[in-house]
Scaffold this motif. Structure first.
Motif: not given
Length: 160
Positions: A149-158
């Motif tokens: 849907d074009g939603v951007r998520y940022e996830v720390g690898i921790g």
């Protein structure tokens, strides 16, 4: 992305540290695999129904062949018998990671930029624990995933 650990103890690295079976096996076989032009992608160790199973997942650019897997099985088997990082008997398996190659190390994430991934997190991200989409970027230990849907998520690898 959750990963189960194996038994602990034995061959400690740093003073006071305890290594899992997987970490001990990785330390033993990585130099051998590198000398063969191969990469250790993952190590799985588990005990079920009284039998222990150790599986080494190996790869190389262009993919591994059956001859590669056979050679690793022979050479790593002998090396593991000599170094003895596992206290009980076990069945050794050597395999390619296949198309669903797990992303565990930073170099795996860098290699996957621009590709579709499925990410399972331990903590919720945007109300979800499973994200699927294109890995747009990986920098500073942070994954940027864009879903369909074009939603951007940022996830720390921790946070995985």
């Amino acid at each position: 992305m959750e990963q189960e650990g194996g038994e602990q103890g034995g061959m400690g690295g740093e003073k006071g540290s305890v290594q899992t079976v997987e970490e001990r096996v990785e330390a033993v076989v990585t130099p051998l695999l590198e000398s063969m032009g191969l990469e250790l992608v993952d190590v799985e160790y588990g005990v079920g129904r009284g039998r222990a199973r150790l599986c080494l997942y190996v790869d190389k650019p262009g993919g591994v062949t059956i001859d590669d897997l056979s050679a690793v099985s022979r050479e790593a088997g002998v090396l593991l018998d000599v170094e003895d990082p596992i206290e009980m008997s076990y069945d050794l398996e050597v395999s390619s990671p296949g198309l669903s190659r797990p992303l565990r190390k930073e170099k795996d994430f860098r290699r996957a930029v621009g590709k579709r991934i499925r990410l399972v997190t331990t903590a919720e991200v945007g109300g979800r624990r499973t994200l699927a989409g294109t890995l747009e970027a990986f920098a500073g230990g942070v994954l940027t995933v864009v879903d369909s849907d074009g939603v951007r998520y940022e996830v720390g690898i921790g946070a995985r």
